[in-house]
Scaffold this motif. Structure first.
Motif, mmCIF file in Angstrom:
data_model
loop_
_atom_site.group_PDB
_atom_site.id
_atom_site.type_symbol
_atom_site.label_atom_id
_atom_site.label_comp_id
_atom_site.label_asym_id
_atom_site.label_seq_id
_atom_site.Cartn_x
_atom_site.Cartn_y
_atom_site.Cartn_z
ATOM 1 N N UNK A 1 3.049 -1.652 4.059
ATOM 2 C CA UNK A 1 2.738 -0.238 3.848
ATOM 3 C C UNK A 1 4.033 0.544 3.677
ATOM 4 N N UNK A 2 4.030 1.456 2.713
ATOM 5 C CA UNK A 2 5.150 2.377 2.550
ATOM 6 C C UNK A 2 4.577 3.765 2.282
ATOM 7 N N UNK A 3 5.021 4.738 3.058
ATOM 8 C CA UNK A 3 4.519 6.098 2.887
ATOM 9 C C UNK A 3 5.021 6.677 1.573
ATOM 10 N N UNK A 4 4.080 7.139 0.763
ATOM 11 C CA UNK A 4 4.433 7.730 -0.528
ATOM 12 C C UNK A 4 3.526 8.910 -0.825
ATOM 13 N N UNK A 5 4.142 10.032 -1.134
ATOM 14 C CA UNK A 5 3.404 11.207 -1.595
ATOM 15 C C UNK A 5 3.507 11.222 -3.115
ATOM 16 N N UNK B 1 0.851 -1.190 0.000
ATOM 17 C CA UNK B 1 0.000 0.000 0.000
ATOM 18 C C UNK B 1 0.884 1.237 0.000
ATOM 19 N N UNK B 2 0.761 2.047 -1.040
ATOM 20 C CA UNK B 2 1.561 3.261 -1.184
ATOM 21 C C UNK B 2 0.649 4.466 -1.022
ATOM 22 N N UNK B 3 0.723 5.086 0.126
ATOM 23 C CA UNK B 3 -0.180 6.189 0.430
ATOM 24 C C UNK B 3 0.434 7.049 1.521
ATOM 25 N N UNK B 4 -0.170 8.212 1.758
ATOM 26 C CA UNK B 4 0.312 9.095 2.817
ATOM 27 C C UNK B 4 -0.064 8.582 4.196
ATOM 28 N N UNK B 5 -1.183 7.850 4.261
ATOM 29 C CA UNK B 5 -1.655 7.316 5.537
ATOM 30 C C UNK B 5 -1.871 5.818 5.417
ATOM 31 N N UNK B 6 -1.663 5.118 6.522
ATOM 32 C CA UNK B 6 -1.834 3.678 6.553
ATOM 33 C C UNK B 6 -3.091 3.341 7.336
ATOM 34 N N UNK B 7 -4.182 3.093 6.615
ATOM 35 C CA UNK B 7 -5.449 2.739 7.260
ATOM 36 C C UNK B 7 -5.589 1.234 7.263
#
Length: 270
Positions: free
Chosen positions: A63-67, A42-48
């Motif tokens: 999960x990996x934080x990605x803008x 999951x590449x997103x700003x938030x990990x839901x």
């Protein structure tokens, strides 16, 4: 020996990048991928995590934080992801990056600076990330599937009757951006088809759930107006869009590329 045609739908041990995986559609897409034994990043700003049934699928969920709107750093971010997780078999972009002025994109309010900003963070991020992933798939000789979440407004003009008696307005930036992404997905399919890489778009109609940029729930009059026109008389459920993503991700769609799968309840049929 009798063939088991259901094997074509098997995604076991595949690896998927899902950009925007914490959003309305992303959460449902990830859930369905996990239920089909796909390793999901999951590449997103938030990990839901709450909607991913974390305990049951924790070994396959990352999960990996990605803008994704940080277009200038997309190249280095994708290189990092490939090194950390490996090249994906499936790349899905269902993100929805927009500027703070997105809701000022109607014909009466829009400014060129607003258009430029949203073209950069939405259109360019979609197109460039898809291109870079296709290139990596080609280098690694992966017969991958790239799926870009789009809209019927990528090929249709917006129906103004939808906004009657609502708190919504037409959005010229949306049509410009979605149209460009749709056509670029065809160009990617054309260029990378000889490498066995498939690129498709899903053009959805209205989807039940939170509207990006609005603090309130979907406008009741908008739902009413939409339902009157749509042949099935309702908005789509997020799960119905995710079902289509799974189809384009699996071997059952092995001869489908360069197309836009329309999932709109018959909206565009009339």
């Amino acid at each position: 020996m009798k063939k088991n045609y259901l094997d074509k739908f098997n995604l076991n041990n595949k690896k998927a990048y899902v950009v925007g995986g914490s959003g309305l559609l992303g959460k449902e897409i990830i859930q369905q991928l996990l239920e089909n034994s796909v390793k999901v990043i999951n590449l997103d700003l938030k990990n839901k995590k709450k909607n991913t049934n974390k305990k049951k699928y924790s070994k396959n969920y990352y999960y990996h934080k990605l803008d994704v709107s940080d277009v200038d750093n997309l190249d280095s971010n994708i290189e990092f992801l490939i090194k950390k997780f490996g090249c994906p078999d499936i790349f899905i972009n269902c993100s929805y990056p927009v500027s703070s002025e997105w809701n000022l994109s109607s014909f009466n309010k829009n400014r060129i600076s607003n258009l430029r900003k949203n073209v950069d963070i939405h259109q360019n991020s979609y197109c460039w990330s898809a291109y870079k992933i296709c290139q990596k798939m080609k280098e690694k000789k992966i017969l991958g599937s790239v799926i870009l979440l789009n809209s019927i407004y990528g090929f249709l003009g917006q129906n103004m009757t939808l906004y009657k008696n609502t708190n919504l307005e037409e959005n010229m930036n949306y049509s410009i951006i979605k149209g460009a992404i749709l056509n670029f997905s065809r160009q990617l399919a054309s260029y990378y088809g000889s490498s066995g890489i498939r690129v498709n778009s899903i053009c959805s109609g209205g989807v039940k759930g939170h509207v990006k940029g609005l603090k309130t729930k979907q406008d009741k009059n908008f739902i009413k107006n939409y339902s009157k026109i749509c042949l099935l008389g309702r908005l789509a459920l997020p799960s119905e869009i995710a079902n289509s993503v799974l189809f384009l991700a699996c071997g059952a769609s092995s001869y489908i590329t360069g197309t836009s799968l329309v999932v709109d309840g018959g909206w565009s049929a009339i």
